[in-house]
Write a protein that holds these residues in place. Sequence first.
Motif: not given
Length: 328
Positions: A117-138
């Motif tokens: 819930i909330g539209g925060k979407v992301a993938v992890n990078l080797p440097q840390g969690k959720n560092l590459l992401g976007a706001f995109h609501s389902p």
Amino acid sequence: MLTYIKKHELYKELDNFKDGQFFAVIDQKVKNHLPQWISFSAHVFWLKNPEEEKNLEYYARAVQFFVDQGISRTSTIYAIGGSATTDFAGFVSATLLRGISWVAIPTTLLAMIDGSIGGKVAVNLPQGKNLLGAFHSPNKIFICTEFLTTLPQTEWLSGKGEVLKYGFLSKQIHELILEKAPMEEIILACGTFKKEVVERDFYEKGERIFLNLGHTLGHAFELNLKIPHGQAVAMGLKYIFKMMGDNKSLTLWSEMVKNLDLVPETFDLKEFKDFDVEKFLIYLENDKKKVQASIRLVLVHEVGDCYVKEVPLKEFKEKILEDADFQD
Ligand SMILES: NC(=O)c1ccc[n+]([C@@H]2O[C@H](COP(=O)([O-])OP(=O)(O)OC[C@H]3O[C@@H](n4cnc5c(N)ncnc54)[C@H](O)[C@@H]3O)[C@@H](O)[C@H]2O)c1
């Protein structure tokens, strides 16, 4: 749109796509919960270990897979799994063809009350969690609690840890926990609470930041102790209250832990033999909520009334080092 749905109704909804273009990212562990035709669908990108696969390598594989399968700008991607799956599928949807629609069908307690819930979407990078992401609501979120029949104990613990957080954010949820309301009711209340906060403050300019309660220390525990997200959040709550001398909230924390049938020792730092305080302090320094030399903490006046306090990082680190539980 958040819809609470029974499994047979969900089947009907999915069956609409049986002969058409059903694009989906699905956690393999929930395959047996789904209509059989989905197992044979050519357009499903299956995830085996969603948290390990929520990365750039699998992102590249997924977008190429969907392009090869003929996905178009009017297509929808269905995300069926825990929050690692919905984060991943949501990020694919946010970026593929400059953004297409997606539908979330969360299958863990954590994802049902929070992650999807909330539209925060992301993938992890080797440097840390959720560092590459976007706001995109389902476009839609279907909550079907029948998925939870196969959820392992560790994931129940994780989800309940996040429920504890809501018990401080909302008086209604606090009361539901204290009266030991059925989990279905608690799930509905938590999901609705988050949805309403996000509708008022999508980009986290105001009250959405309160949803981060327990997360500053929580993220550092999660990375340092390699424990599930919600368990770490519950520890983050306990230790932030302890550190700030908020005994009233600590008492409420213990009451809610008991009423959710959780074991208090699960959140006791002394129980973790491999804890490394130096690494823990480094994680804290890299926290996204750090503002120059200060750290931004969410704290509780009383249930339903939170506030943000910026504390100098140096002062905060000293508080941690003074706490007996953090000593090696
Ligand atoms: N976007 C957000 O707002 C948000 C919020 C909180 C957490 N998160 C992210 O969520 C992730 C953690 O979410 P999660 O706890 O849902 O983890 P997850 O998706 O990794 O699922 C946990 C485990 O449960 C399994 N599983 C899923 N559904 C199941 C079912 N019904 N029966 C049996 N097994 C099942 C999964 O395969 C996995 O092994 C982290 O990546 C975290 O960063 C995102």
